[in-house]
Design a protein around this motif. Structure first.
Motif: not given
Length: 344
Positions: A140, A188, A192
């Motif tokens: 990630e 993440e 966003e």
């Protein structure tokens, strides 16, 4: 008792009018982070890193190069450089010397690039995970360090040196090493900033797309999203129009917001809130002359810290726009900022 109630009511009204912070999104052009490659050719040296990652990243980067006027540049792969050189060479294929298997060195890339009129060499290296990373989060994160080197400087400043093992390699000067910049993308943060990536099922694909989107602004003008604070008026003539305009601007409806703020000025020509907000609205549509006019008027009739900061932000936005598209200085010059990228 009545006097106390009136005081409470007055404080409540004042807080409702000026105490609530209202912000609005503004998209503005900013110059390239490293150097402008607009209308120039850039050679993409092979990215160092895991083969599967770099091959996909190179392909996505080559496909995503902007084509619109004012931003476009030509990103050339090593394969394309070889094809062009071979087409012009009557002696057959040109061998690229390599100090690692399948990784051509700058010994061959730089002379060939100069022959083809290429201005820059773009290098990339996938950076490893910094220390122990939980297995669940290992896929990630993607980090790549990019370095942009002018071809002429690379050739003229003696960047080709010998390493300890006897192989020839490229050694960037300190000034050119400073041109490199690491980009770190997490899943993440990518989702966003780019909500559409939340629909991409494969995590690695989402990271690579985000990395490409973050890499292109290194070489070409890009749009930055600012969140600016609007002015809230006290209850005077025209204040209802200012509040209504603020609600429009908060959702990005700048045309309706500007109409309301202009109406507020007709009702109250001394409304500094309307002047301040109109300065921001004109930055949103890149009418910097009007933006600076309204910013100056808001300071003249209401010299608050916010109005002063906004005047600097307006001129800084204009500077960025002129830098991004290599425009001449405006006729009125610069008044509240002193030099490129420096606040007054």
């Amino acid at each position: 008792m009545t006097t106390t109630f009136r005081k409470i009511l007055l404080i409540a009204c004042f807080t409702a009018c000026v105490g609530c912070r209202v912000t609005a999104p503004v998209h503005r052009w900013v110059p390239p982070v490293l150097d402008s490659a607009v209308d120039q050719s850039v050679l993409l040296s092979e990215i160092v890193g895991p083969p599967q990652v770099v091959a996909s990243l190179e392909e996505r980067l080559l496909d995503a190069v902007p084509r619109d006027a004012g931003r476009r540049f030509d990103l050339i792969s090593i394969d394309r450089l070889q094809e062009q050189s071979q087409a012009e060479s009557p002696t057959g294929p040109i061998a690229l010397v390599a100090h690692q298997e399948s990784v051509p060195s700058d010994v061959s890339l730089i002379p060939l690039a100069k022959q083809q009129g290429i201005k820059y060499l773009l290098r990339g290296e996938v950076l490893p995970q910094p220390g122990p990373v939980p297995i669940a989060n290992a896929n990630e994160r993607l980090a790549v360090s990019w370095c942009l080197t002018p071809i002429d400087e690379a050739a003229s400043q003696g960047q080709l040196t010998s390493s300890a093992d006897g192989n020839t390699k490229s050694a960037a000067s300190p000034a050119q090493q400073q041109m490199g910049i690491p980009l770190v993308i997490t899943l993440e943060s990518a989702i966003e900033k780019y909500p559409d990536l939340g629909l991409v099922s494969d995590k690695q694909t989402a990271l690579e797309i985000a990395m490409v989107r973050e890499t292109l602004p290194l070489l070409s003008p890009s749009i930055r999203r600012d969140r600016v604070r609007l002015d809230q008026p006290i209850w005077l003539l025209g204040s209802s129009h200012v509040h209504r305009g603020n609600r429009f601007a908060a959702t990005g409806r700048w045309q309706e917001a500007e109409r309301e703020w202009r109406t507020a000025l007709r009702w109250n020509p001394l409304s500094t809130a309307a002047m301040h907000n109109l300065a921001i609205a004109n930055v949103a549509k890149q009418d910097f002359s009007a933006a600076r006019k309204y910013a100056r008027k808001s300071i003249r009739f209401g010299p608050t810290k916010r109005h002063q900061r906004t005047a600097v932000w307006v001129e800084k936005s204009q500077r960025d726009y002129h830098e991004a598209f290599e425009l001449a200085d405006p006729a009125e010059g610069w008044m509240v900022t002193r030099s490129t990228g420096q606040d007054g």
